[in-house]
Design a protein around this motif. Structure first.
Motif, PDB file in Angstrom:
ATOM      1  N   GLY A   1      -3.923   9.931  12.036  1.00 57.92           N
ATOM      2  CA  GLY A   1      -4.469   9.513  10.932  1.00 57.92           C
ATOM      3  C   GLY A   1      -5.601  10.059  10.241  1.00 57.92           C
ATOM      4  N   GLN A   2      -6.125   9.256   9.402  1.00 55.62           N
ATOM      5  CA  GLN A   2      -7.061   9.976   8.522  1.00 55.62           C
ATOM      6  C   GLN A   2      -8.551  10.321   9.400  1.00 55.62           C
ATOM      7  OE1 GLN A   2      -7.411   7.981   4.781  1.00 55.62           O
ATOM      8  NE2 GLN A   2      -9.908   8.303   4.805  1.00 55.62           N
TER       9      GLN A   2
ATOM     10  N   SER B   1       0.731  -1.310   0.030  1.00 55.20           N
ATOM     11  CA  SER B   1       0.122  -0.194  -0.459  1.00 55.20           C
ATOM     12  C   SER B   1       0.959   1.784  -0.047  1.00 55.20           C
ATOM     13  CB  SER B   1      -0.606   0.022   1.504  1.00 55.20           C
ATOM     14  OG  SER B   1       0.224   0.109   2.251  1.00 55.20           O
TER      15      SER B   1
ATOM     16  N   PRO C   1      -5.813   4.526   7.620  1.00 64.88           N
ATOM     17  CA  PRO C   1      -4.626   5.094   6.915  1.00 64.88           C
ATOM     18  C   PRO C   1      -3.997   5.904   8.096  1.00 64.88           C
ATOM     19  CG  PRO C   1      -6.260   5.482   5.395  1.00 64.88           C
ATOM     20  CD  PRO C   1      -7.248   4.721   6.356  1.00 64.88           C
TER      21      PRO C   1
ATOM     22  N   HIS D   1      -1.642   8.722   8.424  1.00 62.49           N
ATOM     23  CA  HIS D   1      -0.282   9.867   7.559  1.00 62.49           C
ATOM     24  C   HIS D   1       1.242  10.407   8.724  1.00 62.49           C
ATOM     25  CE1 HIS D   1      -3.783  10.573   4.894  1.00 62.49           C
ATOM     26  NE2 HIS D   1      -4.781  10.750   5.811  1.00 62.49           N
TER      27      HIS D   1
ATOM     28  N   ASN E   1       1.442   3.607   6.796  1.00 62.02           N
ATOM     29  CA  ASN E   1       0.898   2.550   5.694  1.00 62.02           C
ATOM     30  C   ASN E   1      -0.760   3.443   5.458  1.00 62.02           C
ATOM     31  OD1 ASN E   1       0.307   0.871   6.111  1.00 62.02           O
ATOM     32  ND2 ASN E   1       1.067  -0.407   5.632  1.00 62.02           N
ATOM     33  N   SER E   2      -0.882   2.940   4.036  1.00 59.47           N
ATOM     34  CA  SER E   2      -2.268   3.653   4.224  1.00 59.47           C
ATOM     35  C   SER E   2      -2.744   2.312   4.402  1.00 59.47           C
ATOM     36  CB  SER E   2      -3.076   4.471   2.967  1.00 59.47           C
ATOM     37  OG  SER E   2      -2.426   2.855   1.768  1.00 59.47           O
ATOM     38  N   ILE E   3      -3.335   1.272   5.354  1.00 63.62           N
ATOM     39  CA  ILE E   3      -4.184   0.392   5.912  1.00 63.62           C
ATOM     40  C   ILE E   3      -3.591   0.722   7.402  1.00 63.62           C
ATOM     41  CG2 ILE E   3      -4.641  -0.778   3.979  1.00 63.62           C
ATOM     42  CD1 ILE E   3      -2.358  -2.712   4.720  1.00 63.62           C
TER      43      ILE E   3
ATOM     44  N   ARG F   1      -8.665   0.013  10.332  1.00 61.64           N
ATOM     45  CA  ARG F   1      -7.193  -0.367   9.401  1.00 61.64           C
ATOM     46  C   ARG F   1      -7.508   1.512   8.708  1.00 61.64           C
ATOM     47  NH1 ARG F   1      -3.803  -4.897   6.948  1.00 61.64           N
ATOM     48  NH2 ARG F   1      -4.059  -6.443   8.960  1.00 61.64           N
TER      49      ARG F   1
ATOM     50  N   HIS G   1       3.260   6.349   3.807  1.00 61.99           N
ATOM     51  CA  HIS G   1       3.036   8.051   3.727  1.00 61.99           C
ATOM     52  C   HIS G   1       3.794   8.622   4.637  1.00 61.99           C
ATOM     53  CE1 HIS G   1      -1.740   7.527   3.383  1.00 61.99           C
ATOM     54  NE2 HIS G   1      -1.334   7.988   2.465  1.00 61.99           N
TER      55      HIS G   1
END
Length: 374
Positions: free
Chosen positions: A236-237, A172, A218, A220, A189-191, A216, A175
């Motif tokens: 994260g997101q 994936s 993501p 950042h 990572n994004s997961i 999971r 970031h």
């Protein structure tokens, strides 16, 4: 907020970084760099934070940042880091990594070295196909980059070719990256995974994998505690702040509700790591303070007022540090302050050094606060 000076720069700012201070420096930082994104003509800029001679009678600070020099940059600035006091490493959305040199004698910037398409999707040699380089971290002369292509590169500032590349490090998007020790790095990572890589090993596999349970989300951004390498913070997101103890388990020690949108950066204060700072797409910038109540503070914290930011590592109160690892840090002792009262557009980046904070926003402005602990 009268000790914050703002400068409107007519470009969206993606990264802000203080120039490192020389080892023996006593004065606060005065020069910082910014990078822009989502503009037709993106730029790397070097700024002076303003004239310290303008301090008023009460030590309050006047004057706004002023531009020393700038240079055009191809693609969005995805990340940047000072390598030393003259050189800055910049990650581009085109996949290229560039070292720019700041010539302080005549205030110019020049491209010192460029690794074209350090990150790419299909083939490094085709005219298109570059993958965004999302993160860079430096430990002079070493430079590590990560990208959308799941690749990790290890460069040396004085070498033309990569020292090492882990091509399929991640399936994936990677970031962000930071050094754990001189030979180990951490990636997110994004997961929702945090991975440790030992650069001494020839295997192209992480030595440890940690992950958020459940969705999971993501991740950042990542930063590690400057004195206690096993304490790591990620954002994260979902805007949550996660604190990890990489000595134990594979999940975060604590998850703290934070921002209402993506958290773009997280930074422990480099010399006073009971303070942590996060910024977000929601337009806020939070100061997390786990130092104990003033009454409990050791006496050396009271001497010299604002110079508390310059404590040597040896004087750090160990119980303060472990506050990050208590099961519910907020219940014990944590003060959280939003340093931006009038939230508007995304705060993309921040940096803290000594008593000074710099941050940049999508509202095309940079802000400097020189009295963080006043």
């Amino acid at each position: 907020m009268e000790d914050v000076s703002a400068k409107f720069v007519s470009q969206k700012i993606s990264r802000t970084r203080w120039r490192p201070l020389p080892a023996a420096a006593l004065q606060p930082p005065d020069v910082f760099a910014t990078g822009s994104w989502d503009n037709e003509d993106n730029r790397i800029s070097i700024w002076s934070a303003g004239d310290l001679g303008n301090a008023g009678l009460n030590g309050e600070y006047h004057g706004e940042p002023h531009l020393l020099c700038d240079i055009q940059h191809n693609g969005d600035v995805m990340d940047m880091q000072f390598l030393d006091q003259e050189r800055i490493v910049v990650a581009s959305s085109t996949g290229t990594v560039t070292i720019f040199r700041h010539h302080q004698n005549n205030q110019t910037l020049s491209a010192d070295h460029r690794w074209a398409k350090a990150h790419y999707h299909v083939d490094q040699d085709t005219s298109c196909g570059g993958a965004a380089c999302t993160g860079v971290v430096c430990n002079n002369p070493e430079i590590v980059t990560v990208g959308e292509d799941g690749r990790i590169n290890l460069f040396r500032a004085d070498q033309k070719d990569a020292v090492r590349t882990i091509d399929n490090a991640d399936s994936s998007t990677l970031h962000a990256v930071t050094f754990l020790r001189t030979t180990e790095i951490l990636t997110v990572n994004s997961i929702g995974q945090l991975k440790i890589w030992d650069l001494r090993q020839q295997r192209n596999e992480p030595s440890q994998i940690f992950s958020l349970a459940g969705d999971r989300v993501p991740l950042h951004c990542v930063d590690r505690h400057p004195n206690q390498q096993h304490i790591v913070a990620t954002g994260g997101q979902d805007g949550m702040l996660s604190i990890w103890d990489i000595r134990q388990g594979t999940m975060p020690v604590s998850l703290l509700n934070a921002h209402e949108a993506e958290m773009w950066e997280v930074h422990f204060h480099p010399s006073d790591p009971d303070h942590l700072f996060t910024c977000s797409e929601d337009g806020s910038l939070w100061h997390w303070d786990t130092s104990t109540n003033v009454s409990e503070k050791p006496s050396f914290l009271h001497q010299g007022g604002r110079s508390t930011a310059y404590l040597s590592h040896s004087t750090m109160n160990q119980s303060v540090v472990s506050a990050w690892l208590s099961n519910d840090p907020t219940k014990d002792r944590m003060e959280i302050t939003n340093l931006i009262p009038n939230q508007t557009l995304s705060v993309n980046s921040l940096d803290v050094l000594g008593p000074c904070l710099v941050y940049g926003t999508d509202a095309e402005a940079i802000y400097v606060n020189r009295q963080l602990f006043a």
